[in-house]
Design an enzyme around this catalytic site. Structure first.
Site, short mmCIF file in Angstrom:
data_model
loop_
_atom_site.label_atom_id
_atom_site.label_comp_id
_atom_site.label_asym_id
_atom_site.label_seq_id
_atom_site.Cartn_x
_atom_site.Cartn_y
_atom_site.Cartn_z
N SER A 193 0.71 -1.15 -0.19
CA SER A 193 0.37 0.08 0.10
C SER A 193 0.99 1.11 -0.26
O SER A 193 1.64 1.38 0.64
CB SER A 193 -0.90 -0.17 1.29
OG SER A 193 -2.14 1.69 1.34
N TYR B 275 -1.92 -0.95 10.20
CA TYR B 275 -1.80 -1.02 9.25
C TYR B 275 -0.17 -0.70 8.43
O TYR B 275 0.57 -1.52 7.46
CB TYR B 275 -3.12 -0.05 8.65
CG TYR B 275 -3.58 -0.80 6.94
CD1 TYR B 275 -3.72 -1.67 6.69
CD2 TYR B 275 -3.05 0.09 6.04
CE1 TYR B 275 -4.54 -2.00 5.58
CE2 TYR B 275 -3.42 0.33 5.14
CZ TYR B 275 -3.67 -1.30 4.12
OH TYR B 275 -3.80 -1.68 3.14
#
Length: 251
Positions: A144, A157
């Protein structure tokens, strides 16, 4: 890019990016394994592929658990004879919005174990098969842009995605001698919901002029796993409409 008779495993393929990736490989002739924890959506992806004339098998898999991962790879080989391509897409963001001071160890571990550990376990078990293939294999890890930049209170995350990016270049070096390429994709805003509900500003803030769609990531997977592109390994491909290259000042 013809993937006829190639066996492709896609984790988290029940919805969103994973589903689009699985459908893309199936349309190119691959036999696709839908490795998905949630049976209902996993079975639906497999059924949709078969309905369109493709080959697909749903296998239940919790990527954070070693025994599950070993079993799903073993079942894949039993069904299709080998593993040629692995797309590590499964991931969660349950602690994505947890405040830093309230982020629990349990939430931290859940995110890290699913995202980072799951990526490692799937790659390790699939690579054990790929190294015996005449043409080796290819692994793509879905990281990501959070591995590069952050909003507040996204520590678990971001850490998990940073781990995936680092794991990618480590595995690329380790597995190169076995004929296995390892790359990762860093998606930005990829809308997996109702695209029509997005605002004009959502699109216009991207230098590319629009928010991304799952198909953008699927096309990149096809590129990175093509036998014609085996010189590409250890790469981090950012697909974010240019957002991480945009200088932003507060008004």
């Amino acid at each position: 890019m013809n993937y006829k008779n190639k066996t492709v495993m896609v984790t988290g393929a029940g919805r969103g990016i994973g589903r689009a990736v699985a459908m893309a490989y199936a349309s190119e002739g691959a036999q696709v394994v839908i490795a998905e924890l949630k049976r209902e959506i996993g079975e639906k992806t497999a059924e949709d592929i078969r309905r369109e004339g493709g080959k697909a098998l749903y296998l239940s898999c919790d990527v954070s658990r070693e025994a599950y991962v070993a079993a799903v790879v073993r079942q894949t080989v039993q069904a299709f004879g080998s593993v040629d391509i692995l797309i590590n897409n499964a991931g969660i963001a349950s602690a994505h919005t947890a405040k830093f001071y309230e982020l629990s160890v349990e939430d931290w571990d859940k995110v890290m174990n699913t995202n980072a550990r799951g990526c490692f376990l799937m790659a390790r078990e699939a690579a054990k098969v790929m190294r015996n293939n005449p043409d080796g294999g290819a692994i793509v890890n879905i990281s990501s842009t959070r591995a590069l930049m952050s909003e507040p209170d996204t520590e678990a995350y971001a850490a998990s995605k940073g781990a995936i990016s680092s794991l990618t270049h480590a595995m690329a070096v380790t597995l190169g001698k076995d004929g296995i390429t390892v790359n990762c994709i860093l998606p930005g805003w990829i809308e997996t919901g109702d695209y029509s509900e997005l605002r004009e500003i959502d699109h216009n803030q991207h230098p590319a002029g629009r928010v991304g769609v799952p198909g953008d990531i699927a096309k990149a997977c096809l590129y990175l796993t093509s036998p014609d592109n085996r010189f590409v390994t250890g790469a981090q491909l950012v697909i974010d409409g240019g957002m991480t290259r945009k200088m932003i000042y507060e008004p």
